[in-house]
Scaffold this active site. Sequence first.
Site, PDB file in Angstrom:
ATOM      1  N   ASP A  52       0.837  -1.190   0.000  1.00 17.14           N
ATOM      2  CA  ASP A  52       0.000   0.000   0.000  1.00 17.14           C
ATOM      3  C   ASP A  52       0.879   1.250   0.000  1.00 17.14           C
ATOM      4  O   ASP A  52       2.103   1.177   0.016  1.00 17.14           O
ATOM      5  CB  ASP A  52      -0.973   0.003   1.174  1.00 17.14           C
ATOM      6  CG  ASP A  52      -0.258  -0.027   2.526  1.00 17.14           C
ATOM      7  OD1 ASP A  52       0.980  -0.128   2.557  1.00 17.14           O
ATOM      8  OD2 ASP A  52      -0.941   0.050   3.557  1.00 17.14           O
ATOM      9  N   GLU A  54       1.793   4.892   1.869  1.00 16.62           N
ATOM     10  CA  GLU A  54       1.729   5.618   3.138  1.00 16.62           C
ATOM     11  C   GLU A  54       2.445   6.948   2.957  1.00 16.62           C
ATOM     12  O   GLU A  54       3.591   6.985   2.516  1.00 16.62           O
ATOM     13  CB  GLU A  54       2.387   4.813   4.254  1.00 16.62           C
ATOM     14  CG  GLU A  54       1.685   3.482   4.515  1.00 16.62           C
ATOM     15  CD  GLU A  54       2.505   2.562   5.399  1.00 16.62           C
ATOM     16  OE1 GLU A  54       1.990   2.151   6.460  1.00 16.62           O
ATOM     17  OE2 GLU A  54       3.655   2.254   5.034  1.00 16.62           O
ATOM     18  N   GLU A 149       2.344  -8.264  32.983  1.00 16.52           N
ATOM     19  CA  GLU A 149       0.953  -8.652  32.726  1.00 16.52           C
ATOM     20  C   GLU A 149       0.889  -9.930  31.899  1.00 16.52           C
ATOM     21  O   GLU A 149       0.072 -10.824  32.181  1.00 16.52           O
ATOM     22  CB  GLU A 149       0.236  -7.518  32.005  1.00 16.52           C
ATOM     23  CG  GLU A 149      -1.250  -7.765  31.800  1.00 16.52           C
ATOM     24  CD  GLU A 149      -1.966  -6.559  31.251  1.00 16.52           C
ATOM     25  OE1 GLU A 149      -3.028  -6.750  30.629  1.00 16.52           O
ATOM     26  OE2 GLU A 149      -1.475  -5.428  31.441  1.00 16.52           O
ATOM     27  N   LYS A 153      -0.889 -13.562  32.864  1.00 11.43           N
ATOM     28  CA  LYS A 153      -1.914 -14.180  32.014  1.00 11.43           C
ATOM     29  C   LYS A 153      -1.485 -15.572  31.585  1.00 11.43           C
ATOM     30  O   LYS A 153      -2.321 -16.498  31.520  1.00 11.43           O
ATOM     31  CB  LYS A 153      -2.174 -13.301  30.787  1.00 11.43           C
ATOM     32  CG  LYS A 153      -2.901 -12.003  31.098  1.00 11.43           C
ATOM     33  CD  LYS A 153      -3.118 -11.192  29.830  1.00 11.43           C
ATOM     34  CE  LYS A 153      -3.913  -9.929  30.136  1.00 11.43           C
ATOM     35  NZ  LYS A 153      -4.136  -9.107  28.925  1.00 11.43           N
TER      36      LYS A 153
END
Length: 256
Positions: A52, A54, A149, A153
């Site tokens: 694409d 940008e 974290e 988990k």
Amino acid sequence: MNMNGPVKISRTARLLTCQEIAARMHEVYGEQLLAIGVYGSVSRGTDGPFSDIEMFCVLRESNEPVEFTHEWSTGPWKAEVNVCSADVILKMAATVEEQWPLTHGPFFSQLSLYDPEGFFPALRKAAESPSKDDFDYTIKEVLVGEMCEFIGKLRNASLNGPHTYLPFLAMQFAQSGAMLIGLHNRKLFSTGSMVLPESVQLPDRPAGFDNVAGLVMSGELAEPSKIVTVCEDFWNGLVDWAAKYGYVMTSERIPF
């Protein structure tokens, strides 16, 4: 074979489209326009047939900061134009955040399509301005805000399930680990697809990182016990790595 979505486009055709978009920016923004540049794979010359477009559209500073994005698909190709006032994009360039090794490449190298006042060299200078303290602070944020974290988990999923969550956690663990290594080395990754391959080539990697990165790159994520073992080993290596380089991960019970 008919194909929906992006189709093969040559680099020459893609660059002509960039020029067409730039011409439209001149029509829309007129004297407000300060600079236009292409970033991403097109600016690096590594764009593939389905890549694409940008672009930056930088406007002069005004009473109100400007920051928005035009993003669209014509079907055969997709484009994204980030429209920012100069003060906004300079601040972005000078800020160190978790994804810095991946997101800040555009501030260091653009393919300039319009820059009569030399804005893009100033943008690069802003991107080079963060101090070691800025990087250290962000590394500590990632260690506590992300890695602590993730390991919690992972342990919950290992103990209580679902084990189907473990492959996703391993990928997150590897990706954030790569960002830490990039931040530590102040090294930019060339593109999202190369984050893990490039990260295992950088120095000062925590023990265990190569194994978790290798596990993710191999796609061999079907065995829960293996995922847990590899991630736990990396976590232990990360704790030692943080201590070695003074990245404090723990604090008093309530620090405020």
